[in-house]
Write a protein that holds these residues in place. Structure first.
Motif, PDB file in Angstrom:
ATOM      1  N   GLY A  55      -8.492  16.361   2.233  1.00 15.51           N
ATOM      2  CA  GLY A  55      -8.727  15.032   2.775  1.00 15.51           C
ATOM      3  C   GLY A  55     -10.037  14.429   3.035  1.00 15.51           C
ATOM      4  N   HIS A  56     -10.860  15.196   3.178  1.00 13.77           N
ATOM      5  CA  HIS A  56     -12.206  14.880   3.731  1.00 13.77           C
ATOM      6  C   HIS A  56     -13.478  14.790   2.621  1.00 13.77           C
ATOM      7  CE1 HIS A  56     -10.537  14.712   7.738  1.00 13.77           C
ATOM      8  NE2 HIS A  56     -11.300  14.233   8.299  1.00 13.77           N
ATOM      9  N   SER A  69      -7.558   8.763   0.873  1.00 12.13           N
ATOM     10  CA  SER A  69      -7.177  10.129   1.990  1.00 12.13           C
ATOM     11  C   SER A  69      -5.651   9.221   2.536  1.00 12.13           C
ATOM     12  CB  SER A  69      -7.800  10.196   2.822  1.00 12.13           C
ATOM     13  OG  SER A  69      -8.906  10.894   2.389  1.00 12.13           O
ATOM     14  N   TYR A  79      -0.142   4.371   3.170  1.00  8.07           N
ATOM     15  CA  TYR A  79      -1.575   3.396   3.582  1.00  8.07           C
ATOM     16  C   TYR A  79      -2.685   4.376   3.789  1.00  8.07           C
ATOM     17  CZ  TYR A  79       1.008   3.524   7.934  1.00  8.07           C
ATOM     18  OH  TYR A  79       1.501   3.894   8.971  1.00  8.07           O
ATOM     19  N   ASN A  80      -3.744   4.123   3.478  1.00  8.56           N
ATOM     20  CA  ASN A  80      -5.174   5.043   3.760  1.00  8.56           C
ATOM     21  C   ASN A  80      -5.002   5.621   5.459  1.00  8.56           C
ATOM     22  OD1 ASN A  80      -5.704   3.394   1.697  1.00  8.56           O
ATOM     23  ND2 ASN A  80      -7.745   4.413   1.623  1.00  8.56           N
ATOM     24  N   SER A  81      -4.885   6.862   5.560  1.00  5.27           N
ATOM     25  CA  SER A  81      -4.907   7.382   6.947  1.00  5.27           C
ATOM     26  C   SER A  81      -5.589   8.656   7.139  1.00  5.27           C
ATOM     27  CB  SER A  81      -3.348   7.565   7.353  1.00  5.27           C
ATOM     28  OG  SER A  81      -3.418   8.034   8.386  1.00  5.27           O
ATOM     29  N   PHE A  82      -6.429   8.782   8.380  1.00  2.27           N
ATOM     30  CA  PHE A  82      -6.842  10.046   8.500  1.00  2.27           C
ATOM     31  C   PHE A  82      -6.383  10.423  10.019  1.00  2.27           C
ATOM     32  CE2 PHE A  82      -9.931   8.204   5.514  1.00  2.27           C
ATOM     33  CZ  PHE A  82     -10.582   9.474   5.316  1.00  2.27           C
ATOM     34  N   ALA A  83      -5.173   9.911  10.359  1.00  2.00           N
ATOM     35  CA  ALA A  83      -4.406   9.923  11.727  1.00  2.00           C
ATOM     36  C   ALA A  83      -3.768  11.409  12.089  1.00  2.00           C
ATOM     37  CB  ALA A  83      -3.401   9.019  12.041  1.00  2.00           C
ATOM     38  N   ARG A 107      -1.092  12.267  12.077  1.00  2.00           N
ATOM     39  CA  ARG A 107       0.228  12.086  12.697  1.00  2.00           C
ATOM     40  C   ARG A 107       0.921  11.029  11.682  1.00  2.00           C
ATOM     41  NH1 ARG A 107      -0.728   7.379  15.415  1.00  2.00           N
ATOM     42  NH2 ARG A 107      -3.080   7.369  15.933  1.00  2.00           N
TER      43      ARG A 107
END
Ligand SMILES: Cc1cc2nc3c(=O)[nH]c(=O)nc-3n(C[C@H](O)[C@H](O)[C@H](O)COP(=O)(O)OP(=O)(O)OC[C@H]3O[C@@H](n4cnc5c(N)ncnc54)[C@H](O)[C@@H]3O)c2cc1C
Ligand SMILES: [Zn+2]
Lengths: 426, 87
Positions: free
Chosen positions: A246-247, A264, A309-313, A315
């Protein structure tokens, strides 16, 4: 190819008995925690399944042992420890079938290879069809799989009912089931054990696995990568392979590659409280998106679509939880009585054609392994095997010759779904 | 997550359809340079943090919006209309 491998007697029934007598106090650590050296021949960034497998095969297949895996957190704390563990090779396009079938073959002997039980269970993966047209599509895909050396069988409605007793087969089911396709050699594996097994195997062959070590930049000389900056100091390297899932964008940007064919996105997974054996295969819904199996502990493990939607959360959101629950109940109405135990999310490297990238990059000595979407767990053995080959020899193995980073600009995308560029395929 | 639509007010994001990165600009139809098409169709910055993106209020006023959202916290910093209807 080398003949050495992990010490096959380290984990055995005899060593288990021996250590029982001493109260299990004298087991050697599964992998060491060495301090980083100042130079490695090859550095792998990212200690997920792919990075660890790459390091293992570099040592095992190419006799390279001055290797480090640098992991910013802990081994298997990323997507490797978050997935729903489904393993299959039921693709249609040749580039995919070939690669994933190679992976499936590696899975079949992985526990012996690593002297570590990865609990690979070939319980079959069944895709449900809800219309005759969908079943025709499965017949076509199954034939393509057979032609490419994989296995597939077409199932009629009665056979589906026999194999999956909990499914709603009633005449007024919301999405009637007309049949399905099964890949009998597909199944599940214990994801953590795969990470630990590869870490163990690589470590015993001399690879340094360095946790809590984030790569924060690259050292460049004449526009070539010659090392990395980390939170534990600078380390020089002959070559650097990036496998950070993901990174991917964030790490590659540090080397100056500002834009990649990757976004991501967040994928959630769910596990129920443990129940008696209910589903002894893997079932995927064909009318919505849901895949479900039962873990060895009895929990039902399932998931659906990405959050969208784009997310780095790391959760998840509510609408997807509701959608997944609705799909699960539509398929298996009896699940309504079972409580959800946990749910979590992982950050997915979604490529623009749904196919992975294992490739050289425009920057010399820098190699990329990414774009796994939500199907990279099953790829772990072949991904590591092919990435190791690329890093060791500098040329892509035939199995990954189409998985290049520049296929997008050249117009050679591998679009299994046939829907054009979008970062939501798998 | 809730998105404050300029017409409809604060609505749950499930009413909206995500339309992706709003910083990519579609080249003119007559554009012959394939690199520019590659850039538009495939290549993304994919920021961890502030992201400018399109949303469509599908189950509402059906306007296209530009939303500035943080991809880590999902905090929304601004919502504006796409003048002319969208991409
Ligand atoms: C909910 C969910 C369900 C899934 N289900 C399936 C499935 O059923 N079947 C399947 O085949 N696949 C599935 N997948 C996909 C699969 O898990 C991934 O494609 C695969 O694990 C990605 O490769 P990896 O193991 O190397 O990634 P990861 O385990 O994420 O490894 C990448 C590592 O890189 C590290 N890292 C990042 N940045 C840096 C840095 N700067 N320096 C050092 N280290 C860094 C991270 O900490 C991480 O540990 C699923 C994924 C999720 C999240
Ligand atoms: Zn509105």
């Amino acid at each position: 190819m080398s003949t050495h491998g992990p010490n096959m007697s380290e984990y055995s029934v005899f060593s288990l008995l021996k250590h029982t007598l001493s109260g299990h106090k004298n087991w050697k650590e599964t992998w060491r925690s060495p301090a980083p050296k100042s130079h490695y021949d090859i550095i792998i960034v990212g200690g997920g399944g792919h990075g660890l497998a790459t390091a293992y095969y570099l040592a095992k297949e190419h006799n390279l042992t001055n290797i480090a895996v640098l992991e910013k957190g802990w081994i298997g704390g990323g997507n490797m420890g978050r997935n729903t563990t489904i393993v299959r090779s039921n693709y249609m396009l040749e580039a995919n079938t070939r690669f994933y079938e190679h992976s499936l073959k590696l899975w079949e002997s992985l526990s012996q290879e690593l002297n570590y039980n990865v609990m690979f269970s070939q319980r079959g993966v069944i895709n449900l069809a809800h219309t005759p047209a969908q079943l025709d599509g499965f017949a076509r895909r199954g034939n393509a799989m057979l032609l490419n050396g994989a296995d597939a069988e077409l199932l009629d409605r009665d056979e589906i009912a026999r194999r999956c007793p909990g499914l709603d087969m009633s005449p007024d089911a919301r999405f009637p089931i007309v049949g399905g396709m099964c890949q009998p050699r597909g199944g599940t594996a214990r994801h953590d054990a795969v990470a630990w097994g590869y870490a163990h195997g690589a470590d015993r062959l001399g690879v340094d696995i360095i946790e809590n070590c984030e790569v924060t930049g690259f050292q460049m000389k004449d526009a070539q990568v010659c090392g990395v900056e980390t939170t534990r100091g600078a380390i020089t390297a002959g070559k650097v392979g990036v496998a950070v899932a993901g990174h991917t964008s964030q790490v590659m940007q540090k080397a100056g590659l500002e834009r990649l064919p990757i976004e991501s996105h967040l994928l959630q997974a769910f596990v129920s409280e443990p129940v008696k054996p209910l589903i002894d295969t893997v079932v995927t819904f064909g009318a919505g998106h849901l895949y479900i199996s039962q873990s060895n502990k009895g929990g039902l493990v399932f998931g659906g679509d990405i959050d969208g939607y784009n997310s780095f959360a790391q959760r998840g959101n509510m609408p997807v939880i509701e959608d997944v629950a609705a799909c699960a109940m539509t398929m298996f109405p009896n699940l309504g009585k079972i409580r959800l135990l946990r749910h979590w999310g992982g950050i997915m490297d979604m490529s623009m054609d749904g196919t992975p990238i294992i490739s050289e990059t425009p920057i010399q000595n820098l190699y990329l392994n990414g774009g796994w979407c939500y199907g990279g767990f099953k790829a772990t053995p072949a991904s590591g095997w092919c990435f190791a080959h690329l890093l060791a020899t500098g040329t892509p193995h035939d199995l990954i010759k189409d998985f290049t980073l520049n296929r997008f600009e050249r117009g050679y995308t591998i679009d299994e779904k046939g829907v054009g560029a979008q970062p939501r395929l798998h | 997550m809730k998105i404050e639509c300029p017409f409809c007010g604060k609505r749950d994001h499930s009413e909206f359809t995500y339309k992706g990165d709003a910083t990519v600009a579609r080249p003119d139809h007559s554009e012959q340079d394939l690199d520019r098409w590659n850039d538009y169709v495939f290549q993304r910055t994919n920021p961890k943090g502030a992201h400018k993106e399109y949303w469509h209020h599908t189950n509402g006023c059906r306007k296209f919006l530009i939303v500035e959202r943080d991809t880590i916290s999902h905090k929304i910093n601004s919502v504006t209309l796409v003048q002319g209807g969208g991409k």
